[in-house]
Design a protein around this motif. Structure first.
Motif, PDB file in Angstrom:
ATOM      1  N   LYS A   1       7.888  13.539   8.249  1.00 55.07           N
ATOM      2  CA  LYS A   1       9.086  14.051   7.560  1.00 55.07           C
ATOM      3  C   LYS A   1       8.838  14.322   6.086  1.00 55.07           C
ATOM      4  CE  LYS A   1      12.584  12.088  10.590  1.00 55.07           C
ATOM      5  NZ  LYS A   1      13.705  11.146  10.702  1.00 55.07           N
ATOM      6  N   SER A   2       7.993  13.507   5.462  1.00 62.94           N
ATOM      7  CA  SER A   2       7.707  13.698   4.040  1.00 62.94           C
ATOM      8  C   SER A   2       6.656  14.785   3.819  1.00 62.94           C
ATOM      9  CB  SER A   2       7.246  12.385   3.397  1.00 62.94           C
ATOM     10  OG  SER A   2       5.991  11.994   3.919  1.00 62.94           O
ATOM     11  N   GLY A   3       6.089  15.284   4.889  1.00 66.74           N
ATOM     12  CA  GLY A   3       5.078  16.337   4.784  1.00 66.74           C
ATOM     13  C   GLY A   3       3.718  15.836   4.336  1.00 66.74           C
ATOM     14  N   THR A   4       3.515  14.520   4.364  1.00 64.25           N
ATOM     15  CA  THR A   4       2.242  13.970   3.898  1.00 64.25           C
ATOM     16  C   THR A   4       1.226  13.803   5.021  1.00 64.25           C
ATOM     17  OG1 THR A   4       3.049  11.701   4.084  1.00 64.25           O
ATOM     18  CG2 THR A   4       3.316  12.793   1.951  1.00 64.25           C
ATOM     19  N   ILE A   5       1.635  14.102   6.243  1.00 63.88           N
ATOM     20  CA  ILE A   5       0.695  14.141   7.362  1.00 63.88           C
ATOM     21  C   ILE A   5       1.092  15.326   8.237  1.00 63.88           C
ATOM     22  CG2 ILE A   5       1.904  12.660   9.015  1.00 63.88           C
ATOM     23  CD1 ILE A   5      -0.840  11.276   9.495  1.00 63.88           C
ATOM     24  N   THR A   6       0.101  16.049   8.730  1.00 63.20           N
ATOM     25  CA  THR A   6       0.364  17.249   9.521  1.00 63.20           C
ATOM     26  C   THR A   6      -0.493  17.228  10.779  1.00 63.20           C
ATOM     27  OG1 THR A   6      -1.391  18.585   8.518  1.00 63.20           O
ATOM     28  CG2 THR A   6       0.749  18.566   7.379  1.00 63.20           C
ATOM     29  N   GLU A   7      -0.324  18.242  11.598  1.00 63.55           N
ATOM     30  CA  GLU A   7      -1.141  18.337  12.807  1.00 63.55           C
ATOM     31  C   GLU A   7      -2.620  18.513  12.469  1.00 63.55           C
ATOM     32  OE1 GLU A   7      -0.741  23.002  14.018  1.00 63.55           O
ATOM     33  OE2 GLU A   7       0.955  21.705  14.499  1.00 63.55           O
ATOM     34  N   ASN A   8      -2.922  19.011  11.257  1.00 68.44           N
ATOM     35  CA  ASN A   8      -4.323  19.142  10.833  1.00 68.44           C
ATOM     36  C   ASN A   8      -4.996  17.785  10.636  1.00 68.44           C
ATOM     37  OD1 ASN A   8      -4.145  21.929  10.847  1.00 68.44           O
ATOM     38  ND2 ASN A   8      -3.540  22.022   8.693  1.00 68.44           N
ATOM     39  N   ASP A   9      -4.203  16.721  10.499  1.00 69.62           N
ATOM     40  CA  ASP A   9      -4.748  15.384  10.316  1.00 69.62           C
ATOM     41  C   ASP A   9      -5.048  14.689  11.648  1.00 69.62           C
ATOM     42  OD1 ASP A   9      -4.642  15.246   7.421  1.00 69.62           O
ATOM     43  OD2 ASP A   9      -2.463  15.243   7.649  1.00 69.62           O
TER      44      ASP A   9
ATOM     45  N   ASN B   1      -5.832  11.095  10.446  1.00 70.50           N
ATOM     46  CA  ASN B   1      -6.491  10.826   9.176  1.00 70.50           C
ATOM     47  C   ASN B   1      -5.427  10.525   8.122  1.00 70.50           C
ATOM     48  OD1 ASN B   1      -8.696  10.733   7.276  1.00 70.50           O
ATOM     49  ND2 ASN B   1      -7.944  12.689   6.505  1.00 70.50           N
ATOM     50  N   ILE B   2      -5.551   9.379   7.474  1.00 64.28           N
ATOM     51  CA  ILE B   2      -4.729   9.068   6.307  1.00 64.28           C
ATOM     52  C   ILE B   2      -5.612   9.439   5.114  1.00 64.28           C
ATOM     53  CG2 ILE B   2      -3.504   7.272   5.013  1.00 64.28           C
ATOM     54  CD1 ILE B   2      -2.249   7.869   7.751  1.00 64.28           C
ATOM     55  N   ARG B   3      -5.202  10.447   4.385  1.00 68.26           N
ATOM     56  CA  ARG B   3      -6.041  10.967   3.308  1.00 68.26           C
ATOM     57  C   ARG B   3      -6.215   9.983   2.162  1.00 68.26           C
ATOM     58  NH1 ARG B   3      -3.051  14.981   5.193  1.00 68.26           N
ATOM     59  NH2 ARG B   3      -1.511  14.945   3.535  1.00 68.26           N
ATOM     60  N   GLU B   4      -5.167   9.193   1.888  1.00 75.60           N
ATOM     61  CA  GLU B   4      -5.251   8.220   0.799  1.00 75.60           C
ATOM     62  C   GLU B   4      -4.517   6.936   1.158  1.00 75.60           C
ATOM     63  OE1 GLU B   4      -5.105  11.038  -3.183  1.00 75.60           O
ATOM     64  OE2 GLU B   4      -3.350   9.876  -2.624  1.00 75.60           O
ATOM     65  N   VAL B   5      -5.164   5.830   0.917  1.00 71.38           N
ATOM     66  CA  VAL B   5      -4.517   4.526   0.959  1.00 71.38           C
ATOM     67  C   VAL B   5      -4.663   3.978  -0.457  1.00 71.38           C
ATOM     68  CG1 VAL B   5      -4.495   2.205   1.944  1.00 71.38           C
ATOM     69  CG2 VAL B   5      -5.137   4.161   3.369  1.00 71.38           C
ATOM     70  N   ARG B   6      -3.521   3.751  -1.124  1.00 74.22           N
ATOM     71  CA  ARG B   6      -3.540   3.281  -2.516  1.00 74.22           C
ATOM     72  C   ARG B   6      -3.069   1.838  -2.581  1.00 74.22           C
ATOM     73  NH1 ARG B   6      -3.579   7.321  -6.548  1.00 74.22           N
ATOM     74  NH2 ARG B   6      -3.742   9.387  -5.614  1.00 74.22           N
ATOM     75  N   VAL B   7      -3.802   1.050  -3.350  1.00 73.59           N
ATOM     76  CA  VAL B   7      -3.461  -0.352  -3.587  1.00 73.59           C
ATOM     77  C   VAL B   7      -3.436  -0.553  -5.100  1.00 73.59           C
ATOM     78  CG1 VAL B   7      -4.184  -2.751  -3.247  1.00 73.59           C
ATOM     79  CG2 VAL B   7      -4.588  -1.063  -1.453  1.00 73.59           C
ATOM     80  N   MET B   8      -2.359  -1.175  -5.615  1.00 71.41           N
ATOM     81  CA  MET B   8      -2.269  -1.416  -7.040  1.00 71.41           C
ATOM     82  C   MET B   8      -2.695  -2.844  -7.356  1.00 71.41           C
ATOM     83  SD  MET B   8       0.819  -0.702  -9.722  1.00 71.41           S
ATOM     84  CE  MET B   8       0.887   0.982  -9.171  1.00 71.41           C
TER      85      MET B   8
ATOM     86  N   VAL C   1       0.847  -1.196   0.000  1.00 75.98           N
ATOM     87  CA  VAL C   1       0.000   0.000   0.000  1.00 75.98           C
ATOM     88  C   VAL C   1       0.878   1.240   0.000  1.00 75.98           C
ATOM     89  CG1 VAL C   1      -1.904  -1.116   1.229  1.00 75.98           C
ATOM     90  CG2 VAL C   1      -0.168   0.117   2.531  1.00 75.98           C
ATOM     91  N   LYS C   2       0.326   2.330  -0.514  1.00 79.42           N
ATOM     92  CA  LYS C   2       0.965   3.640  -0.407  1.00 79.42           C
ATOM     93  C   LYS C   2       0.067   4.500   0.461  1.00 79.42           C
ATOM     94  CE  LYS C   2       3.536   3.823  -4.694  1.00 79.42           C
ATOM     95  NZ  LYS C   2       3.727   4.562  -5.946  1.00 79.42           N
ATOM     96  N   LEU C   3       0.678   5.183   1.413  1.00 81.65           N
ATOM     97  CA  LEU C   3      -0.070   6.058   2.315  1.00 81.65           C
ATOM     98  C   LEU C   3       0.141   7.504   1.905  1.00 81.65           C
ATOM     99  CD1 LEU C   3       0.754   4.342   5.728  1.00 81.65           C
ATOM    100  CD2 LEU C   3      -1.111   3.864   4.140  1.00 81.65           C
ATOM    101  N   ASN C   4      -0.935   8.215   1.725  1.00 83.53           N
ATOM    102  CA  ASN C   4      -0.918   9.614   1.313  1.00 83.53           C
ATOM    103  C   ASN C   4      -0.091   9.840   0.051  1.00 83.53           C
ATOM    104  OD1 ASN C   4      -2.676  10.295   3.335  1.00 83.53           O
ATOM    105  ND2 ASN C   4      -1.104  11.037   4.719  1.00 83.53           N
ATOM    106  N   GLY C   5      -0.148   8.864  -0.841  1.00 88.72           N
ATOM    107  CA  GLY C   5       0.420   9.010  -2.173  1.00 88.72           C
ATOM    108  C   GLY C   5       1.914   8.850  -2.319  1.00 88.72           C
ATOM    109  N   THR C   6       2.657   8.692  -1.229  1.00 93.12           N
ATOM    110  CA  THR C   6       4.103   8.647  -1.396  1.00 93.12           C
ATOM    111  C   THR C   6       4.782   7.429  -0.792  1.00 93.12           C
ATOM    112  OG1 THR C   6       4.457   9.978   0.583  1.00 93.12           O
ATOM    113  CG2 THR C   6       4.340  11.159  -1.504  1.00 93.12           C
ATOM    114  N   ASN C   7       4.483   7.117   0.415  1.00 92.48           N
ATOM    115  CA  ASN C   7       5.251   6.097   1.130  1.00 92.48           C
ATOM    116  C   ASN C   7       4.643   4.717   0.957  1.00 92.48           C
ATOM    117  OD1 ASN C   7       6.973   8.128   2.351  1.00 92.48           O
ATOM    118  ND2 ASN C   7       5.146   8.700   3.479  1.00 92.48           N
ATOM    119  N   GLY C   8       5.458   3.734   0.506  1.00 91.58           N
ATOM    120  CA  GLY C   8       4.968   2.385   0.281  1.00 91.58           C
ATOM    121  C   GLY C   8       5.338   1.442   1.404  1.00 91.58           C
ATOM    122  N   TYR C   9       4.387   0.595   1.778  1.00 94.12           N
ATOM    123  CA  TYR C   9       4.590  -0.363   2.860  1.00 94.12           C
ATOM    124  C   TYR C   9       3.915  -1.683   2.501  1.00 94.12           C
ATOM    125  CZ  TYR C   9       5.398   3.970   5.400  1.00 94.12           C
ATOM    126  OH  TYR C   9       5.856   5.196   5.784  1.00 94.12           O
TER     127      TYR C   9
END
Length: 178
Positions: free
Chosen positions: A91-99, A120-127, A60-68
């Motif tokens: 660190k990647s700036g894909t999650i902030t205190e607003n989440d 809040n994880i704005r996006e969880v992507r699965v290919m 999966v990719k979380l918030n469009g960038t990090n894959g796990y």
């Protein structure tokens, strides 16, 4: 040997021999007799890997960038990330205190209740196997302090990927989402 001891031994043998039996494909939502209807439905398949302890992981990719490689956990109601993944997202700036959503009290397997922050994880992507990304938006993730904990995707993600059901195919190592 007494009669109760013999019955206990036979029960254990039956239990262990039946636990080794498994189906190659299991769809808990399958309805029998709808083969024509099933052929017309749209679906996609996602590869999974098995861990050494036979857990299934999906990339999966979380918030469009990090894959796990996240554990496909049908017993988990939400989503779980460790403090390490959380720091990587910060660190990647894909999650902030607003989440930040708040705190949750989580019951773990031994019955202990522990409080953890939720984000809040704005996006969880699965290919899927065809290279198409499937996106689930606005998933609440619980952040746990254990830095070696695996990412878990539970019902919050799984149910949003499946329109009707999912099937785990153990021969093909795929999860089919209908």
């Amino acid at each position: 040997m007494d009669k109760n001891r013999i019955i206990s031994i036979i029960s254990v043998v039956i239990l262990f021999t039946s636990c080794g039996t498994r189906k190659d494909e299991y769809d808990p939502y399958a309805l029998s007799g709808n083969s024509n209807e099933d052929a017309q439905k749209s679906y996609f398949e996602v590869d999974f890997k098995k861990t050494e302890s036979n857990l299934k992981t999906v990339h999966v990719k979380l918030n469009g960038t990090n894959g796990y490689d996240a554990i496909f956990d049908t017993g988990c109601s939400g989503m779980l990330i460790s403090s390490v993944e959380f720091l990587t997202l910060i660190k990647s700036g894909t999650i902030t205190e607003n989440d930040y959503i708040g705190k949750a009290t989580i019951s773990i397997a031994d019955g202990t209740e522990v409080e953890h922050p939720m984000y809040n994880i704005r996006e969880v992507r699965v290919m899927d196997k065809n290279g198409k990304e499937h996106v689930v938006r606005d998933i609440t993730a619980t952040v746990i302090k254990n830095p070696v904990a695996e990412v878990l995707i539970g019902a919050a993600v799984i149910d949003n990927l499946a329109n009707k059901s999912y099937t785990v195919d153990l021969k093909k190592d795929v999860i089919r989402f209908d």
